[in-house]
Design a protein around this motif. Structure first.
Motif, PDB file in Angstrom:
ATOM      1  N   HIS A 192       0.834  -1.194   0.000  1.00  0.00           N
ATOM      2  CA  HIS A 192       0.000   0.000   0.000  1.00  0.00           C
ATOM      3  C   HIS A 192       0.880   1.260   0.000  1.00  0.00           C
ATOM      4  O   HIS A 192       2.043   1.222   0.401  1.00  0.00           O
ATOM      5  CB  HIS A 192      -0.901   0.013   1.229  1.00  0.00           C
ATOM      6  CG  HIS A 192      -1.911  -1.090   1.232  1.00  0.00           C
ATOM      7  ND1 HIS A 192      -2.799  -1.307   2.274  1.00  0.00           N
ATOM      8  CD2 HIS A 192      -2.190  -2.063   0.318  1.00  0.00           C
ATOM      9  CE1 HIS A 192      -3.564  -2.347   2.002  1.00  0.00           C
ATOM     10  NE2 HIS A 192      -3.218  -2.830   0.829  1.00  0.00           N
ATOM     11  N   GLU A 194       0.938   4.421   1.946  1.00  0.00           N
ATOM     12  CA  GLU A 194       0.302   4.923   3.161  1.00  0.00           C
ATOM     13  C   GLU A 194      -0.092   6.398   3.057  1.00  0.00           C
ATOM     14  O   GLU A 194      -1.149   6.792   3.551  1.00  0.00           O
ATOM     15  CB  GLU A 194       1.222   4.699   4.367  1.00  0.00           C
ATOM     16  CG  GLU A 194       1.416   3.236   4.734  1.00  0.00           C
ATOM     17  CD  GLU A 194       0.112   2.535   5.101  1.00  0.00           C
ATOM     18  OE1 GLU A 194      -0.764   3.200   5.703  1.00  0.00           O
ATOM     19  OE2 GLU A 194      -0.032   1.348   4.769  1.00  0.00           O
ATOM     20  N   LYS A 197      -3.307   6.639   1.312  1.00  0.00           N
ATOM     21  CA  LYS A 197      -4.415   6.115   2.113  1.00  0.00           C
ATOM     22  C   LYS A 197      -4.906   7.171   3.103  1.00  0.00           C
ATOM     23  O   LYS A 197      -6.111   7.298   3.342  1.00  0.00           O
ATOM     24  CB  LYS A 197      -3.978   4.859   2.867  1.00  0.00           C
ATOM     25  CG  LYS A 197      -3.856   3.621   1.997  1.00  0.00           C
ATOM     26  CD  LYS A 197      -3.157   2.473   2.702  1.00  0.00           C
ATOM     27  CE  LYS A 197      -3.906   1.978   3.920  1.00  0.00           C
ATOM     28  NZ  LYS A 197      -3.250   0.794   4.517  1.00  0.00           N
ATOM     29  N   GLN A 198      -3.981   7.928   3.657  1.00  0.00           N
ATOM     30  CA  GLN A 198      -4.332   8.908   4.685  1.00  0.00           C
ATOM     31  C   GLN A 198      -4.636  10.287   4.107  1.00  0.00           C
ATOM     32  O   GLN A 198      -5.435  11.041   4.676  1.00  0.00           O
ATOM     33  CB  GLN A 198      -3.198   9.007   5.713  1.00  0.00           C
ATOM     34  CG  GLN A 198      -2.857   7.687   6.395  1.00  0.00           C
ATOM     35  CD  GLN A 198      -4.075   7.002   7.012  1.00  0.00           C
ATOM     36  OE1 GLN A 198      -4.933   7.666   7.606  1.00  0.00           O
ATOM     37  NE2 GLN A 198      -4.152   5.677   6.863  1.00  0.00           N
TER      38      GLN A 198
END
Length: 267
Positions: A192, A194, A197-198
């Protein structure tokens, strides 16, 4: 041509002559079954002998043998890396063009890892060299090339997004799709990213230009990108989809939004 031949549904049903041609690099695979059936070490030996590089075989096969886990993807990467090392050791840079233009899709996949393994290339040049694989006619090469370079994209995310934002208006749908697929926050068969994602808003430089892309291939990737993001930041995705639906009331955008919201709407 690939599209004129239907592939078998199971490895045991692949005709012997087809498998032999695949292992000699004379034809492309036409589906995942054939792709998984190819003996890459045998293909490598045949390929190097055909191109008068028999002396490369031992060192590259050794790289494969040293793998703790041998899958199609790990073997693919090991062969590509081994070929890069052989090319450097023998001052044989011209051989890359032979690999990257070969009939066999799996051989061309090795070429993607030869690009990525070259640490002397800055990211911009790596992506420029990867673009020919992103535009490849074969599904396998297109998938392998973004997986090959994804860790470099994640490690240099801001620069990567800036470079790939220019690909979103490329005339080739495969190149546009690469920009989205290679930067998916969660992705498939890969680590992933990160930061995305955030903070998925960073990816809008990629997504916005393609929110009504005419290609379903691109639409699927953009929708999947946002669906990935919805698992960490559902409010962001819901807001973007509402904004896009208002600003771009097209059937293409509607399709993307529907794919993007599928996880949110299940909860």
């Amino acid at each position: 041509m690939t599209e004129k031949r239907k592939g078998a549904r199971s490895i045991k049903d692949i005709p012997k002559d087809i498998l032999e041609q695949l292992n000699r690099g004379e034809i492309e695979t036409v589906n995942l079954t054939e792709w998984l059936a190819v003996d890459q070490k045998l293909l490598l030996e045949n390929f190097l002998i055909q191109n008068n590089r028999k002396e490369y075989i031992e060192s590259v096969v050794k790289d494969v043998s040293n793998l703790k886990k041998q899958t199609v993807n790990t073997v693919n990467e090991a062969i590509g890396g081994g070929l890069f090392n052989a090319v450097v050791h023998n001052n044989d840079e011209a051989f890359f063009s032979v690999v990257s233009r070969h009939t066999s899709d799996l051989v061309r996949c090795w070429g993607t890892y030869m690009v990525v393994r070259n640490d002397a290339l800055p990211l911009q040049e790596k992506l420029e060299k990867i673009q020919q694989f992103a535009a490849d006619r074969h599904f396998g090469v297109r998938e392998i090339c973004w997986m090959a370079v994804r860790s470099g994209i994640a490690e240099n995310l801001d620069e990567s997004l800036s470079i790939l934002s220019e690909w979103t208006v490329h005339e080739d749908e495969y190149v546009r799709r690469f920009a989205s697929e290679s930067t998916r926050p969660r992705g498939v068969w890969c680590a992933h990213i990160e930061r995305l994602k955030q903070t998925p808003e960073l990816g809008l430089v990629i997504l916005e230009p393609m929110k009504s892309d005419p290609s379903k291939y691109v639409q699927d990737s953009v929708g999947n990108w946002l669906n990935d993001a919805s698992k960490s930041c559902p409010e962001f995705v819901a807001e973007i989809c509402e904004k896009w639906s208002r600003e771009s009331p097209t059937k293409e955008t509607e399709y993307i939004v529907r794919k993007a919201l599928r996880t949110i709407q299940k909860t």
